[in-house]
Write a protein that holds these residues in place. Structure first.
Motif, PDB file in Angstrom:
ATOM      1  N   ALA A  57       0.826  -1.211   0.000  1.00  0.00           N
ATOM      2  CA  ALA A  57       0.000   0.000   0.000  1.00  0.00           C
ATOM      3  C   ALA A  57       0.858   1.259   0.000  1.00  0.00           C
ATOM      4  CB  ALA A  57      -0.930  -0.011   1.212  1.00  0.00           C
ATOM      5  N   LEU A  58       1.890   1.291   0.850  1.00  0.00           N
ATOM      6  CA  LEU A  58       2.740   2.473   0.937  1.00  0.00           C
ATOM      7  C   LEU A  58       3.616   2.628  -0.300  1.00  0.00           C
ATOM      8  CD1 LEU A  58       3.827   2.320   4.684  1.00  0.00           C
ATOM      9  CD2 LEU A  58       2.320   3.998   3.622  1.00  0.00           C
ATOM     10  N   GLY A  59       3.864   1.516  -0.995  1.00  0.00           N
ATOM     11  CA  GLY A  59       4.666   1.584  -2.208  1.00  0.00           C
ATOM     12  C   GLY A  59       3.928   2.217  -3.375  1.00  0.00           C
ATOM     13  N   GLY A  60       2.646   2.459  -3.199  1.00  0.00           N
ATOM     14  CA  GLY A  60       1.885   3.154  -4.237  1.00  0.00           C
ATOM     15  C   GLY A  60       1.287   2.246  -5.283  1.00  0.00           C
ATOM     16  N   PHE A  61       1.248   0.945  -5.012  1.00  0.00           N
ATOM     17  CA  PHE A  61       0.609   0.051  -5.974  1.00  0.00           C
ATOM     18  C   PHE A  61      -0.045  -1.083  -5.205  1.00  0.00           C
ATOM     19  CE2 PHE A  61       4.850  -1.525  -5.243  1.00  0.00           C
ATOM     20  CZ  PHE A  61       4.687  -2.897  -5.161  1.00  0.00           C
ATOM     21  N   SER A  62      -0.969  -1.765  -5.879  1.00  0.00           N
ATOM     22  CA  SER A  62      -1.662  -2.881  -5.254  1.00  0.00           C
ATOM     23  C   SER A  62      -1.840  -4.000  -6.262  1.00  0.00           C
ATOM     24  CB  SER A  62      -3.030  -2.443  -4.722  1.00  0.00           C
ATOM     25  OG  SER A  62      -3.772  -3.557  -4.294  1.00  0.00           O
ATOM     26  N   LEU A  63      -1.251  -5.141  -5.977  1.00  0.00           N
ATOM     27  CA  LEU A  63      -1.419  -6.294  -6.854  1.00  0.00           C
ATOM     28  C   LEU A  63      -2.886  -6.717  -6.917  1.00  0.00           C
ATOM     29  CD1 LEU A  63       1.650  -8.508  -5.854  1.00  0.00           C
ATOM     30  CD2 LEU A  63       1.381  -7.100  -7.896  1.00  0.00           C
ATOM     31  N   LEU A  64      -3.587  -6.491  -5.813  1.00  0.00           N
ATOM     32  CA  LEU A  64      -4.993  -6.889  -5.783  1.00  0.00           C
ATOM     33  C   LEU A  64      -5.824  -6.063  -6.744  1.00  0.00           C
ATOM     34  CD1 LEU A  64      -5.527  -7.432  -1.949  1.00  0.00           C
ATOM     35  CD2 LEU A  64      -5.113  -9.138  -3.710  1.00  0.00           C
ATOM     36  N   GLN A  65      -5.520  -4.771  -6.849  1.00  0.00           N
ATOM     37  CA  GLN A  65      -6.284  -3.921  -7.755  1.00  0.00           C
ATOM     38  C   GLN A  65      -5.852  -4.124  -9.200  1.00  0.00           C
ATOM     39  OE1 GLN A  65      -6.416   0.252  -6.848  1.00  0.00           O
ATOM     40  NE2 GLN A  65      -8.377  -0.026  -5.819  1.00  0.00           N
ATOM     41  N   GLN A  66      -4.574  -4.359  -9.419  1.00  0.00           N
ATOM     42  CA  GLN A  66      -4.066  -4.499 -10.776  1.00  0.00           C
ATOM     43  C   GLN A  66      -4.483  -5.819 -11.413  1.00  0.00           C
ATOM     44  OE1 GLN A  66       0.160  -3.919 -10.692  1.00  0.00           O
ATOM     45  NE2 GLN A  66       0.037  -1.806  -9.995  1.00  0.00           N
ATOM     46  N   SER A  67      -4.784  -6.814 -10.583  1.00  0.00           N
ATOM     47  CA  SER A  67      -5.104  -8.133 -11.120  1.00  0.00           C
ATOM     48  C   SER A  67      -6.387  -8.676 -10.499  1.00  0.00           C
ATOM     49  CB  SER A  67      -3.946  -9.103 -10.858  1.00  0.00           C
ATOM     50  OG  SER A  67      -4.281 -10.391 -11.283  1.00  0.00           O
ATOM     51  N   PRO A  68      -7.526  -8.474 -11.153  1.00  0.00           N
ATOM     52  CA  PRO A  68      -8.784  -9.037 -10.651  1.00  0.00           C
ATOM     53  C   PRO A  68      -8.715 -10.558 -10.502  1.00  0.00           C
ATOM     54  CG  PRO A  68      -9.197  -7.432 -12.382  1.00  0.00           C
ATOM     55  CD  PRO A  68      -7.716  -7.674 -12.362  1.00  0.00           C
ATOM     56  N   ALA A  69      -7.954 -11.222 -11.392  1.00  0.00           N
ATOM     57  CA  ALA A  69      -7.831 -12.681 -11.316  1.00  0.00           C
ATOM     58  C   ALA A  69      -7.130 -13.091 -10.021  1.00  0.00           C
ATOM     59  CB  ALA A  69      -7.053 -13.200 -12.520  1.00  0.00           C
ATOM     60  N   LEU A  70      -6.105 -12.314  -9.615  1.00  0.00           N
ATOM     61  CA  LEU A  70      -5.399 -12.603  -8.370  1.00  0.00           C
ATOM     62  C   LEU A  70      -6.316 -12.405  -7.176  1.00  0.00           C
ATOM     63  CD1 LEU A  70      -2.828 -13.284  -6.826  1.00  0.00           C
ATOM     64  CD2 LEU A  70      -2.181 -10.880  -6.949  1.00  0.00           C
ATOM     65  N   LEU A  71      -7.128 -11.344  -7.222  1.00  0.00           N
ATOM     66  CA  LEU A  71      -8.063 -11.091  -6.135  1.00  0.00           C
ATOM     67  C   LEU A  71      -9.069 -12.233  -6.012  1.00  0.00           C
ATOM     68  CD1 LEU A  71      -9.220  -9.274  -3.952  1.00  0.00           C
ATOM     69  CD2 LEU A  71     -10.509  -8.061  -5.707  1.00  0.00           C
ATOM     70  N   THR A  72      -9.577 -12.698  -7.147  1.00  0.00           N
ATOM     71  CA  THR A  72     -10.525 -13.807  -7.132  1.00  0.00           C
ATOM     72  C   THR A  72      -9.880 -15.075  -6.586  1.00  0.00           C
ATOM     73  OG1 THR A  72     -11.734 -12.908  -9.026  1.00  0.00           O
ATOM     74  CG2 THR A  72     -12.013 -15.250  -8.563  1.00  0.00           C
ATOM     75  N   ALA A  73      -8.657 -15.353  -7.024  1.00  0.00           N
ATOM     76  CA  ALA A  73      -7.941 -16.535  -6.540  1.00  0.00           C
ATOM     77  C   ALA A  73      -7.704 -16.461  -5.041  1.00  0.00           C
ATOM     78  CB  ALA A  73      -6.609 -16.670  -7.281  1.00  0.00           C
ATOM     79  N   MET A  74      -7.347 -15.274  -4.554  1.00  0.00           N
ATOM     80  CA  MET A  74      -7.110 -15.108  -3.121  1.00  0.00           C
ATOM     81  C   MET A  74      -8.391 -15.321  -2.326  1.00  0.00           C
ATOM     82  SD  MET A  74      -4.324 -12.173  -2.357  1.00  0.00           S
ATOM     83  CE  MET A  74      -4.521 -12.567  -0.629  1.00  0.00           C
ATOM     84  N   LYS A  75      -9.519 -14.864  -2.866  1.00  0.00           N
ATOM     85  CA  LYS A  75     -10.787 -15.039  -2.164  1.00  0.00           C
ATOM     86  C   LYS A  75     -11.178 -16.510  -2.093  1.00  0.00           C
ATOM     87  CE  LYS A  75     -12.766 -10.444  -2.741  1.00  0.00           C
ATOM     88  NZ  LYS A  75     -13.903  -9.636  -3.244  1.00  0.00           N
ATOM     89  N   TRP A  76     -10.914 -17.260  -3.181  1.00  0.00           N
ATOM     90  CA  TRP A  76     -11.181 -18.695  -3.142  1.00  0.00           C
ATOM     91  C   TRP A  76     -10.258 -19.384  -2.133  1.00  0.00           C
ATOM     92  CZ3 TRP A  76     -15.287 -21.121  -4.342  1.00  0.00           C
ATOM     93  CH2 TRP A  76     -16.102 -20.726  -5.396  1.00  0.00           C
ATOM     94  N   LEU A  77      -8.976 -19.016  -2.153  1.00  0.00           N
ATOM     95  CA  LEU A  77      -8.041 -19.590  -1.185  1.00  0.00           C
ATOM     96  C   LEU A  77      -8.445 -19.247   0.242  1.00  0.00           C
ATOM     97  CD1 LEU A  77      -4.580 -18.965  -2.913  1.00  0.00           C
ATOM     98  CD2 LEU A  77      -5.648 -21.177  -2.456  1.00  0.00           C
ATOM     99  N   ALA A  78      -8.893 -18.014   0.431  1.00  0.00           N
ATOM    100  CA  ALA A  78      -9.313 -17.585   1.763  1.00  0.00           C
ATOM    101  C   ALA A  78     -10.521 -18.378   2.238  1.00  0.00           C
ATOM    102  CB  ALA A  78      -9.639 -16.091   1.753  1.00  0.00           C
ATOM    103  N   SER A  79     -11.488 -18.606   1.342  1.00  0.00           N
ATOM    104  CA  SER A  79     -12.681 -19.357   1.738  1.00  0.00           C
ATOM    105  C   SER A  79     -12.318 -20.796   2.095  1.00  0.00           C
ATOM    106  CB  SER A  79     -13.732 -19.321   0.623  1.00  0.00           C
ATOM    107  OG  SER A  79     -13.259 -19.982  -0.534  1.00  0.00           O
ATOM    108  N   ILE A  80     -11.408 -21.396   1.313  1.00  0.00           N
ATOM    109  CA  ILE A  80     -10.970 -22.771   1.602  1.00  0.00           C
ATOM    110  C   ILE A  80     -10.213 -22.828   2.927  1.00  0.00           C
ATOM    111  CG2 ILE A  80      -9.442 -24.631   0.838  1.00  0.00           C
ATOM    112  CD1 ILE A  80     -10.108 -23.733  -2.058  1.00  0.00           C
ATOM    113  N   TYR A  81      -9.334 -21.850   3.134  1.00  0.00           N
ATOM    114  CA  TYR A  81      -8.539 -21.844   4.366  1.00  0.00           C
ATOM    115  C   TYR A  81      -9.429 -21.629   5.588  1.00  0.00           C
ATOM    116  CZ  TYR A  81      -5.067 -20.628   7.870  1.00  0.00           C
ATOM    117  OH  TYR A  81      -4.321 -20.591   9.019  1.00  0.00           O
ATOM    118  N   LEU A  82     -10.392 -20.701   5.496  1.00  0.00           N
ATOM    119  CA  LEU A  82     -11.288 -20.455   6.622  1.00  0.00           C
ATOM    120  C   LEU A  82     -12.117 -21.696   6.941  1.00  0.00           C
ATOM    121  CD1 LEU A  82     -12.591 -16.825   5.968  1.00  0.00           C
ATOM    122  CD2 LEU A  82     -10.962 -17.564   7.703  1.00  0.00           C
TER     123      LEU A  82
END
Length: 209
Positions: A57-82
């Protein structure tokens, strides 16, 4: 400018830390079930994962915003992990074991500092809300004219605030009186926490479908 900016940033961050979530449930269970060493490991892991998002965030960029596919993958991983974490909580509640003495690891338990660190890091790193939160916090409260030195100071403050808060929670929960008070009700607490985590996983998964 600097004092007011810092106070706003620190205040909003501390309010977010005080809000219970998956990390809070993990820390409480770690301290009660596995002892202080495992709990401190989980606190370090959570702080490291938060530090990763803070740096992005402080570096001025966000991989989550730049890559919707990464955000979706992280949400699936998060749901599985939870869901997996919730299942572990439920399973553990069905096999109650003697709680550790204050500040010590449960005898025979495979969960030490490294295991706690890994669990804490995964819990915080696989939560996409952390990345979105820090990006929003920095975007709203850190001015464009703020220098790199101050941004570094902000980042270090938030990192150590996360660790201090979580470590304090672990130390409080691993006190002898707290263990004695909550020990008998731990299986019920674990079942409730496991159910909440599995429901959160289901909601997160349904939002992706």
């Amino acid at each position: 400018m600097f004092p007011s900016e810092f106070l706003l940033l620190a205040g909003a961050h501390l309010l977010a830390l005080a809000s219970p979530g998956p990390d809070f449930l993990l820390l409480v269970r770690s301290a009660l079930r596995h002892g202080r060493r495992h709990g401190i490991g989980a606190a370090v892991g959570i702080a490291l994962a938060n530090g990763m998002y803070i740096a992005l965030a402080l570096g001025g960029f966000s991989l989550l915003q730049q890559s919707p596919a990464l955000l979706t993958a992280m949400k699936w991983l998060a749901s599985i992990y939870l869901a997996w974490l919730g299942w572990l909580f439920m399973q553990s509640s069905l096999k109650p074991a003697p709680l550790p003495a204050a500040g010590h690891q449960q005898a025979g338990a495979p969960a030490g500092f490294a295991a706690g660190l890994g669990a804490g890091f995964l819990s915080a790193a696989l939560n996409p809300k952390n990345g979105v939160f820090y990006l929003g916090l920095v975007t709203l409260m850190v001015g464009a004219q703020t220098g790199a030195g101050r941004k570094l100071a902000y980042g270090l403050w938030m990192f150590f605030a996360v660790f201090a808060w979580d470590a304090a929670l672990v130390l409080a929960m691993s006190q002898r009186r707290v263990i004695a008070l909550l020990g008998r009700g731990l299986p019920m607490v674990e079942r409730g926490a496991g159910l909440l985590l599995m429901l959160a996983a289901a909601v997160l998964a349904l939002a992706r479908v």
